[in-house]
Motif scaffolding. Structure first.
Motif, PDB file in Angstrom:
ATOM      1  N   MET A  39      56.882  46.997  53.312  1.00  0.00           N
ATOM      2  CA  MET A  39      57.676  46.770  52.106  1.00  0.00           C
ATOM      3  C   MET A  39      56.976  45.722  51.244  1.00  0.00           C
ATOM      4  SD  MET A  39      61.587  47.019  53.619  1.00  0.00           S
ATOM      5  CE  MET A  39      61.810  45.308  53.531  1.00  0.00           C
ATOM      6  N   ALA A  40      57.324  45.717  49.959  1.00  0.00           N
ATOM      7  CA  ALA A  40      56.807  44.704  49.035  1.00  0.00           C
ATOM      8  C   ALA A  40      57.879  44.442  47.988  1.00  0.00           C
ATOM      9  CB  ALA A  40      55.523  45.180  48.380  1.00  0.00           C
ATOM     10  N   SER A  41      57.891  43.226  47.494  1.00  0.00           N
ATOM     11  CA  SER A  41      58.814  42.826  46.428  1.00  0.00           C
ATOM     12  C   SER A  41      58.059  42.778  45.108  1.00  0.00           C
ATOM     13  CB  SER A  41      59.384  41.436  46.727  1.00  0.00           C
ATOM     14  OG  SER A  41      60.124  41.463  47.927  1.00  0.00           O
ATOM     15  N   PRO A  42      58.788  42.829  43.985  1.00  0.00           N
ATOM     16  CA  PRO A  42      58.114  42.761  42.689  1.00  0.00           C
ATOM     17  C   PRO A  42      57.197  41.536  42.618  1.00  0.00           C
ATOM     18  CG  PRO A  42      60.419  43.293  42.387  1.00  0.00           C
ATOM     19  CD  PRO A  42      60.239  42.949  43.844  1.00  0.00           C
ATOM     20  N   GLY A  43      55.967  41.774  42.156  1.00  0.00           N
ATOM     21  CA  GLY A  43      54.998  40.698  42.027  1.00  0.00           C
ATOM     22  C   GLY A  43      54.099  40.515  43.238  1.00  0.00           C
ATOM     23  N   ASP A  44      54.466  41.098  44.378  1.00  0.00           N
ATOM     24  CA  ASP A  44      53.622  40.986  45.574  1.00  0.00           C
ATOM     25  C   ASP A  44      52.307  41.721  45.357  1.00  0.00           C
ATOM     26  OD1 ASP A  44      55.632  39.624  46.891  1.00  0.00           O
ATOM     27  OD2 ASP A  44      56.127  41.265  48.276  1.00  0.00           O
ATOM     28  N   ARG A  45      51.205  41.087  45.730  1.00  0.00           N
ATOM     29  CA  ARG A  45      49.900  41.732  45.690  1.00  0.00           C
ATOM     30  C   ARG A  45      49.745  42.496  46.990  1.00  0.00           C
ATOM     31  NH1 ARG A  45      45.414  40.006  42.625  1.00  0.00           N
ATOM     32  NH2 ARG A  45      47.093  39.381  41.261  1.00  0.00           N
ATOM     33  N   VAL A  46      49.728  43.801  46.910  1.00  0.00           N
ATOM     34  CA  VAL A  46      49.643  44.659  48.090  1.00  0.00           C
ATOM     35  C   VAL A  46      48.197  44.778  48.553  1.00  0.00           C
ATOM     36  CG1 VAL A  46      50.191  46.952  49.016  1.00  0.00           C
ATOM     37  CG2 VAL A  46      51.673  45.926  47.286  1.00  0.00           C
ATOM     38  N   ILE A  47      47.291  44.929  47.596  1.00  0.00           N
ATOM     39  CA  ILE A  47      45.857  45.011  47.864  1.00  0.00           C
ATOM     40  C   ILE A  47      45.145  44.113  46.856  1.00  0.00           C
ATOM     41  CG2 ILE A  47      43.818  46.503  47.632  1.00  0.00           C
ATOM     42  CD1 ILE A  47      45.373  48.771  48.817  1.00  0.00           C
ATOM     43  N   ARG A  48      44.142  43.400  47.339  1.00  0.00           N
ATOM     44  CA  ARG A  48      43.308  42.565  46.471  1.00  0.00           C
ATOM     45  C   ARG A  48      41.907  43.149  46.396  1.00  0.00           C
ATOM     46  NH1 ARG A  48      45.894  37.954  45.360  1.00  0.00           N
ATOM     47  NH2 ARG A  48      47.430  37.201  46.838  1.00  0.00           N
ATOM     48  N   LYS A  49      41.382  43.191  45.180  1.00  0.00           N
ATOM     49  CA  LYS A  49      40.009  43.645  44.979  1.00  0.00           C
ATOM     50  C   LYS A  49      39.090  42.781  45.836  1.00  0.00           C
ATOM     51  CE  LYS A  49      36.511  44.394  41.503  1.00  0.00           C
ATOM     52  NZ  LYS A  49      36.166  44.403  40.092  1.00  0.00           N
ATOM     53  N   GLY A  50      38.157  43.436  46.532  1.00  0.00           N
ATOM     54  CA  GLY A  50      37.200  42.727  47.368  1.00  0.00           C
ATOM     55  C   GLY A  50      37.603  42.617  48.828  1.00  0.00           C
ATOM     56  N   ASP A  51      38.878  42.880  49.132  1.00  0.00           N
ATOM     57  CA  ASP A  51      39.323  42.824  50.533  1.00  0.00           C
ATOM     58  C   ASP A  51      38.719  43.975  51.331  1.00  0.00           C
ATOM     59  OD1 ASP A  51      40.878  40.608  50.097  1.00  0.00           O
ATOM     60  OD2 ASP A  51      42.804  41.641  50.274  1.00  0.00           O
ATOM     61  N   ARG A  52      38.649  43.767  52.632  1.00  0.00           N
ATOM     62  CA  ARG A  52      38.242  44.848  53.529  1.00  0.00           C
ATOM     63  C   ARG A  52      39.416  45.828  53.640  1.00  0.00           C
ATOM     64  NH1 ARG A  52      33.605  43.637  56.164  1.00  0.00           N
ATOM     65  NH2 ARG A  52      33.041  41.446  56.337  1.00  0.00           N
ATOM     66  N   PRO A  53      39.120  47.115  53.708  1.00  0.00           N
ATOM     67  CA  PRO A  53      40.210  48.100  53.798  1.00  0.00           C
ATOM     68  C   PRO A  53      40.895  48.070  55.158  1.00  0.00           C
ATOM     69  CG  PRO A  53      38.087  49.184  53.953  1.00  0.00           C
ATOM     70  CD  PRO A  53      37.804  47.736  53.658  1.00  0.00           C
ATOM     71  N   ASP A  54      42.222  48.097  55.136  1.00  0.00           N
ATOM     72  CA  ASP A  54      42.983  48.073  56.385  1.00  0.00           C
ATOM     73  C   ASP A  54      43.880  49.290  56.550  1.00  0.00           C
ATOM     74  OD1 ASP A  54      44.717  47.397  54.328  1.00  0.00           O
ATOM     75  OD2 ASP A  54      45.833  45.958  55.535  1.00  0.00           O
ATOM     76  N   ALA A  55      44.309  49.903  55.433  1.00  0.00           N
ATOM     77  CA  ALA A  55      45.267  51.009  55.523  1.00  0.00           C
ATOM     78  C   ALA A  55      45.299  51.802  54.225  1.00  0.00           C
ATOM     79  CB  ALA A  55      46.669  50.464  55.827  1.00  0.00           C
ATOM     80  N   ALA A  56      45.841  53.015  54.328  1.00  0.00           N
ATOM     81  CA  ALA A  56      46.190  53.824  53.160  1.00  0.00           C
ATOM     82  C   ALA A  56      47.696  53.704  52.994  1.00  0.00           C
ATOM     83  CB  ALA A  56      45.788  55.276  53.366  1.00  0.00           C
TER      84      ALA A  56
END
Length: 147
Positions: free
Chosen positions: A39-56
């Motif tokens: 889950m995520a709330s408004p404004g939460d960064r779900v994915i950040r550019k440059g991060d290693r991939p963890d999930a789809a």
């Protein structure tokens, strides 16, 4: 009752995510077991550019904004994101931020790759979508550099 509930879950899966429509009953069952809720709330960064991939991430409720360069793309229920880095093995190429309260069904990197390897038709379809997204992202970056 349990079987009826499971059938409804599988129907809802295909209704919400048509990309899984061609999968057989067993494959859909497998997906339901593999998916992890997030889950995520408004404004939460779900994915950040440059991060290693963890999930789809597969959006079941809410909406997110994908920011690639100067382009902003809104994704809603039925859409998915995060697959490009999982397919390429490269770091994340975009920021993804929740704009609503969101519920996601996620497949971690290992489950995503394993599932796609067992279902080549789905892998081809997801790969085609990822290629189109990558080309659009590249065109956007080239347009920014040209201006």
């Amino acid at each position: 009752a349990r079987e009826a509930a499971r059938s409804l879950q599988m129907k809802n899966l295909v209704d919400l995510f048509p990309i899984f429509g061609h999968l057989d009953h067993e494959a859909r069952e497998e997906l339901l077991v593999l998916f992890q809720p997030r889950m995520a709330s408004p404004g939460d960064r779900v994915i950040r550019k440059g991060d290693r991939p963890d999930a789809a991430y597969f959006i079941s409720e809410g909406a997110v904004q994908v920011t690639v360069g100067s382009r902003e793309i809104r994704l809603a229920p039925g859409d998915f994101f995060g697959e490009m880095a999982l397919l390429s093995g490269e770091r994340r190429s975009a920021d993804v931020t929740a704009v609503d309260f969101c519920r996601f069904l996620t497949l971690d990197r290992r489950d995503f790759r394993t599932f796609l390897s067992r279902h080549p038709q789905l892998r081809a379809h997801v790969g085609e979508l990822a290629t189109r997204r990558a080309q659009a992202n590249k065109a956007d970056v080239e347009a920014m550099v040209a201006t």
